[in-house]
Design a protein around this motif. Structure first.
Motif, PDB file in Angstrom:
ATOM      1  N   GLU A   4       0.858  -1.184   0.000  1.00 60.70           N
ATOM      2  CA  GLU A   4       0.000   0.000   0.000  1.00 60.70           C
ATOM      3  C   GLU A   4       0.893   1.232   0.000  1.00 60.70           C
ATOM      4  N   THR A  21      -3.189   0.462  -3.736  1.00 58.52           N
ATOM      5  CA  THR A  21      -2.808  -0.924  -3.494  1.00 58.52           C
ATOM      6  C   THR A  21      -2.114  -1.461  -4.736  1.00 58.52           C
ATOM      7  N   THR A  28      -3.923  -2.181  -8.311  1.00 60.21           N
ATOM      8  CA  THR A  28      -5.168  -2.948  -8.288  1.00 60.21           C
ATOM      9  C   THR A  28      -6.348  -2.183  -7.709  1.00 60.21           C
ATOM     10  N   SER A  29      -6.081  -1.168  -6.871  1.00 59.75           N
ATOM     11  CA  SER A  29      -7.196  -0.394  -6.323  1.00 59.75           C
ATOM     12  C   SER A  29      -6.683   0.904  -5.729  1.00 59.75           C
ATOM     13  N   ARG A  31      -8.093   3.935  -2.716  1.00 60.66           N
ATOM     14  CA  ARG A  31      -9.100   4.281  -1.719  1.00 60.66           C
ATOM     15  C   ARG A  31      -8.724   5.603  -1.067  1.00 60.66           C
ATOM     16  N   VAL A  48     -11.229   7.152  -7.148  1.00 60.39           N
ATOM     17  CA  VAL A  48     -10.981   5.781  -6.707  1.00 60.39           C
ATOM     18  C   VAL A  48     -11.142   4.778  -7.845  1.00 60.39           C
ATOM     19  N   GLY A  49     -11.637   5.241  -8.988  1.00 58.73           N
ATOM     20  CA  GLY A  49     -11.759   4.361 -10.149  1.00 58.73           C
ATOM     21  C   GLY A  49     -10.652   4.539 -11.171  1.00 58.73           C
ATOM     22  N   HIS A  51      -7.683   3.480 -11.286  1.00 56.80           N
ATOM     23  CA  HIS A  51      -6.869   2.295 -11.601  1.00 56.80           C
ATOM     24  C   HIS A  51      -7.412   1.567 -12.835  1.00 56.80           C
ATOM     25  N   ARG A 612     -16.410   1.565 -14.395  1.00 55.78           N
ATOM     26  CA  ARG A 612     -16.996   2.100 -13.167  1.00 55.78           C
ATOM     27  C   ARG A 612     -17.805   3.355 -13.455  1.00 55.78           C
TER      28      ARG A 612
END
Length: 738
Positions: A4, A21, A28-29, A31, A48-49, A51, A612
């Motif tokens: 992270e 992450t 991969t993500s 946040r 947050v989208g 990625h 997303r």
């Protein structure tokens, strides 16, 4: 290995803190960062989208060379691409002159400090005056108003709503945008605080926006903002609700406006704006009696027929009520990095300093209007654009009357694009070079540090290695310049000569220097409590808030006019005022007014390929009021043709009480035909087909494309099927037009 990493978002101005992450080197993500002291755990769905954009299979990750018609490319090598590009640019420069090459930048690039600095360096190295951008569809009129009033536009005042008693928002939707030319990831909380401490927030907009729903909404007819503002000024002056001593000390030309204000009582302007006279009086009384009040407008007030005048009138209210450089008013920012001081000292904060060749349209903060490109490409003569470098630009979608520009692009001898996607503009390019995303590069948001409502600092390292063969823009520009025999993409001759012998200053070293000599810098160890890039990474990886509120310096340091006063009666503004008084707002042929709108899951034109943000159910629709729908016998889902004097589009209808009668709203950035499959499949059409790029149809003082308040008519098309990809079939029959 799963890790992270602390970073921050660079999609738009709030710069929200994020935790990335990374699994086996793959992002991969993302946040929200709960430990970021500025965003405090907030991040929007777009951030947050991101990625999904980074890992998008449609993303360009190898150099592409055009082999056929528009959009037909094949992979090539960096060496082949850079060699041919440098040879093409060098040949054009030698045969036709440096002014035959243009640079055009788009919104995403402005959030990479290294790309911004090196693009200007590339311009200097080539020697071209032509540096185009999206300001003509964004903020050019706002910048022009700053320059006209204060003599400079490097220090841009912003609304100090965290300390205000009354805020009027006009033509902006910060509940969705989180602010523009003011950056605040916690803006919902801070605006709500105004009301909770006994103040008021009023939103003036033709649409009951997300922000308007949260506060008081004043409905106004699209494109009539200057009449409304003049009526407010009428009441403020008539009832002596202005600060006479402030006006006398800090302004000139106020008396020239007294007769003008007299001609715009709210009882008269009501027929133009639809805003009741009693509402205008109430707002003026509240502003005039408030301990601190501020008026803030943005894109909606910029991209209209009288955009610069409208922005000037907004500032007039803040100025004559004494709310300029007052806590809770319209304040000049404090910045930890001296970007504004550098811009002012080096005369980079320009307006009307460089002009386009054909129509003589002005620059705004160094950016020429992209709406001029079609004429500049197609009109013969010295300085005709024959080669173009595109940096994250999709001006065929974002500029007015985009079909003209798409046709013109095919006439260029060489077009090179640095981008993440094949889009509607660079599908006409000869080469597309893949660039890193924000998570594949180090960064510090130098241009936006003075816009944060809570002055802050944060730097980030790259979260992942570049995907595929992607490279940062500055390295690509440097290599093209080197291969052209120019030394490097640096701004000064001395730097370019040093580069010839291998002596280079990296972007990181440049940014670190600016951090260290700034107001919060460590002065290379002389100020032990100060910051450097290394110290920020080690001691404040989540960022640091430097001041809870902007320290307010002396007003005289911010006004850069010859006499040190604000020129209220600048001849350019008075000329626009005279033109407005001759304006006839009515039109039998085009009775409606079209405005744009910001969508929660969209950011301009470049995020429509994310699953997303662009589910299959999402659809472009025009929003209309129930009254207008009833008049045209329309229901949800019906297809309508919207026609302006420039063009037509066909879209489905959404009937909503959020719209003011007489005004319709259509989001921009749709209608894709590039290399992004999901965006293409979404269909829709570009609302900018309805806006004109003809010089005579642009806003006069800043050459803004008129994207709000466009006169249009609307009629029902017999087919109930969605129109694919912006196609415009002939209507078999239509009912009563509006």
């Amino acid at each position: 290995m799963r890790e992270e990493k602390v970073t921050f978002c660079r999609i738009c101005e709030p710069l929200c803190g994020l935790i990335a992450t990374v699994d086996e080197g793959r992002l991969t993500s993302l946040r929200p960062d709960q430990d970021n002291p500025n965003s405090k755990g907030f991040a929007c769905t777009k951030g947050v989208g991101m990625h999904l954009v980074v890992n998008d299979p449609d993303r360009v990750t190898v150099p592409l060379r055009r082999v056929g018609g528009p959009g037909e490319f094949e992979p090539t090598t960096w060496d082949q691409a850079l060699g041919d590009i440098a040879a093409r640019f060098a040949r054009t420069r030698k045969q036709r002159g440096a002014d035959s090459i243009a640079i055009t930048i788009g919104n995403p690039m402005s959030f990479s400090y290294s790309a911004v600095i090196w693009s200007k360096g590339f311009q200097s190295a080539i020697g071209t005056p032509w540096y185009y951008g999206i300001n003509s569809e964004d903020a050019a009129s706002r910048i022009a108003a700053f320059k006209i009033l204060y003599g400079q536009c490097a220090d841009m005042p912003f609304p100090d709503y965290r300390r205000t008693d009354f805020m009027m928002i006009i033509g902006a939707n910060p509940w969705v945008s989180k602010g523009s030319l003011v950056s605040d990831p916690r803006i919902r909380e801070h605006l709500t605080d105004v009301v909770e401490r006994g103040g008021r927030v009023v939103v003036v907009d033709p649409r009951r926006t997300e922000t308007a729903k949260a506060f008081e909404h004043v409905a106004i007819r699209g494109g009539t903002d200057p009449w409304f503002l003049l009526s407010l000024l009428h009441v403020l002056v008539k009832r002596r609700l202005y600060d006479r001593s402030f006006v006398q000390q800090w302004t000139t030309g106020f008396d020239q406006w007294l007769d003008i204000f007299e001609r715009f009582p709210p009882e008269v302007t009501e027929k133009f704006t639809g805003v009741p006279a009693a509402t205008v009086v109430d707002l003026a009384e509240t502003i005039g009696h408030a301990k601190a009040a501020v008026v803030y407008g943005r894109t909606g007030t910029c991209t209209q027929k009288f955009g610069t005048l409208t922005n000037v009138l907004q500032d007039f209210i803040n100025i004559i009520t004494g709310n300029l450089q007052r806590p809770g008013g319209w304040v000049f920012p404090w910045s930890p990095v001296p970007m504004a001081e550098i811009a002012r000292a080096t005369k980079l904060d320009t307006y009307d300093a460089v002009h386009t060749r054909v129509a003589h349209l002005p620059d705004s903060y160094g950016l020429l209007p992209a709406n001029a490109l079609a004429d500049e490409i197609t009109t013969p003569g010295k300085g005709q654009i024959r080669a173009m470098l595109l940096l994250a630009s999709n001006c065929v979608v974002t500029s007015a009357d985009s079909n003209r520009l798409a046709d013109a692009m095919e006439q260029l001898e060489t077009t090179v694009s640095l981008d993440m996607y094949v889009n509607e503009t660079n599908r006409h390019a000869h080469y597309i070079l893949p660039v890193t995303s924000m998570y594949e590069r180090e960064d510090v948001a130098l241009p936006y540090l003075d816009k944060l409502t809570r002055p802050s600092l944060q730097v980030t390292e790259a979260v992942i290695d570049p995907i595929g063969q992607c490279r940062p823009e500055w390295k690509i520009l440097d290599e093209i310049a080197r291969r052209m025999g120019l030394g490097s993409a640096d701004s000064t001759w001395a730097q370019r000569q040093l580069a010839r012998v291998g002596l280079r200053v990296s972007p990181r070293a440049t940014a670190d220097l600016l951090l260290r000599i700034g107001k919060s810098g460590d002065l290379f160890g002389l100020r032990r409590s100060g910051w450097s890039w290394r110290k920020l990474l080690e001691r404040a990886p989540h960022g640091v808030v430097l001041h809870e509120y902007h320290p307010l310096g002396p007003l005289e340091e911010k006004i850069d006019t010859p006499d040190g006063k604000i020129a209220l009666a600048d001849p350019r503004v008075m000329s626009e005022m005279a033109r407005l008084e001759c304006e006839d707002a009515a039109s039998a042929d085009f009775p409606l007014r079209l405005i744009g709108m910001r969508e929660m899951k969209s950011h301009n034109s470049w995020m429509h390929n994310s699953a997303r943000l662009m589910p299959a159910s999402r659809q472009l629709t025009v929003r209309i009021s129930p009254a207008d729908a009833a008049d045209a016998r329309l229901e949800d889902g019906d297809i309508v043709r919207i026609t302006s004097k420039t063009g037509s589009v066909e879209v489905p209808v959404t009937v909503t009480a959020d719209m003011t009668q007489g005004t319709i709203a259509l989001p921009h950035g749709w209608g894709h035909n590039g290399g992004w499959k999901r965006a293409n499949a979404a269909g829709g059409t570009s609302s900018n087909h309805l806006a004109s790029s003809r010089p005579e149809d642009l806003e006069r003082l800043a050459a803004m494309s008129i994207l709000n308040g466009i006169p249009v008519r609307m009629e029902r098309v017999s087919s109930s099927q969605a129109v694919p990809h912006g196609a415009i079939p002939s209507a078999e029959s239509a009912s009563k037009p509006l």
